[in-house]
Scaffold this motif. Structure first.
Motif, short mmCIF file in Angstrom:
data_model
loop_
_atom_site.label_atom_id
_atom_site.label_comp_id
_atom_site.label_asym_id
_atom_site.label_seq_id
_atom_site.Cartn_x
_atom_site.Cartn_y
_atom_site.Cartn_z
N ALA A 74 0.86 -1.19 0.00
CA ALA A 74 0.00 0.00 0.00
C ALA A 74 0.89 1.23 0.00
O ALA A 74 1.93 1.25 0.65
CB ALA A 74 -0.92 0.01 1.22
N ALA A 76 0.66 5.55 0.32
CA ALA A 76 -0.12 6.75 0.66
C ALA A 76 0.78 7.97 0.45
O ALA A 76 1.37 8.48 1.39
CB ALA A 76 -0.62 6.66 2.09
N HIS A 125 -8.95 -1.15 7.87
CA HIS A 125 -8.61 -0.66 6.53
C HIS A 125 -8.83 -1.74 5.47
O HIS A 125 -8.62 -2.92 5.74
CB HIS A 125 -7.16 -0.21 6.49
CG HIS A 125 -6.87 0.95 7.38
ND1 HIS A 125 -7.42 2.19 7.18
CD2 HIS A 125 -6.08 1.06 8.48
CE1 HIS A 125 -6.99 3.02 8.12
NE2 HIS A 125 -6.18 2.36 8.92
N TYR A 151 -2.64 -1.51 -3.10
CA TYR A 151 -3.58 -0.45 -2.75
C TYR A 151 -2.90 0.91 -2.87
O TYR A 151 -1.71 1.05 -2.58
CB TYR A 151 -4.08 -0.61 -1.30
CG TYR A 151 -4.97 -1.81 -1.14
CD1 TYR A 151 -6.34 -1.70 -1.29
CD2 TYR A 151 -4.43 -3.06 -0.87
CE1 TYR A 151 -7.16 -2.80 -1.16
CE2 TYR A 151 -5.23 -4.18 -0.74
CZ TYR A 151 -6.60 -4.04 -0.89
OH TYR A 151 -7.40 -5.15 -0.77
N VAL A 153 -3.58 4.81 -1.44
CA VAL A 153 -4.34 5.54 -0.44
C VAL A 153 -4.14 7.02 -0.72
O VAL A 153 -3.02 7.52 -0.67
CB VAL A 153 -3.85 5.18 0.99
CG1 VAL A 153 -4.67 5.91 2.03
CG2 VAL A 153 -3.89 3.67 1.20
N LEU A 161 -9.93 9.32 3.80
CA LEU A 161 -9.05 8.71 2.81
C LEU A 161 -9.84 8.01 1.72
O LEU A 161 -10.92 7.47 1.96
CB LEU A 161 -8.13 7.69 3.47
CG LEU A 161 -7.13 8.22 4.49
CD1 LEU A 161 -6.33 7.07 5.08
CD2 LEU A 161 -6.21 9.24 3.86
N VAL A 163 -9.33 4.87 -0.77
CA VAL A 163 -8.47 3.70 -0.96
C VAL A 163 -8.90 3.01 -2.25
O VAL A 163 -10.07 2.68 -2.44
CB VAL A 163 -8.58 2.73 0.24
CG1 VAL A 163 -7.71 1.51 0.01
CG2 VAL A 163 -8.21 3.44 1.53
#
Length: 167
Positions: A74, A76, A125, A151, A153, A161, A163
């Motif tokens: 993931a 972000a 999440h 993922y 984010v 957020l 996602v």
């Protein structure tokens, strides 16, 4: 970008899957498998760190792991982090279930009937909930190589957020 190494442990009994309830910094609560951020150091593997985390959070000492069953990646960018999580299956463990997390994050732990896992995991999440739900449904073997769950984010505010699953 901060890079996180995370490990999760799936521990099952005749009563179901072990989940821990986490108190988050914003005061909210969610459920997840035990585990967490692993500081990989010289002489300690991800599995060593996972074993320590599970014991600290639940009192159970896993003596044999297989896997990883799956991995999650993931990113972000707005929050400045990237994580790679590996999830392992416990095949042998000992001890009594006791919550005494030195970090104060885990506030409860219980074996949850498989039919009730979706309800418990509803607030966590998507990068935790979705891969675990797929594994619980399909039960692929730990020897099967699978592409990581990916993922993205977006957003700088934890409460709002967005996602997106990439795979």
């Amino acid at each position: 970008m901060r890079n996180w190494t995370v490990a999760g442990g799936l521990v099952e009994s005749e009563d179901g899957l072990l989940l821990v309830q986490n108190r988050r910094r914003n005061g909210s609560f969610d459920w997840s498998p035990p585990g967490g951020v692993i500081e990989v150091t010289e002489g300690e593997s991800v599995v060593d760190g996972l074993t320590r985390e599970v014991e600290e959070e639940t009192g159970l000492r896993v003596t044999e792991w297989v896997g990883p069953l799956y991995e999650v990646q993931a990113e972000a960018p707005d929050l400045g982090w990237r994580l790679r999580a590996s999830v392992y299956l416990a095949v042998a463990y000992e001890g009594e279930l006791v919550v005494d997390d030195p970090d104060g994050i885990v506030v409860d732990a219980q074996f949850v009937a498989l039919d009730d896992c979706a309800v418990h995991l509803a607030q966590c999440h998507p990068w935790v909930r979705e891969p675990l739900a797929e594994w619980l449904d399909l039960r692929w073997p730990h020897t099967e190589t699978r592409a990581p769950f990916g993922y993205r984010v977006d957003g700088a505010d934890i409460a709002s957020l967005t996602v997106t699953r990439l795979d």
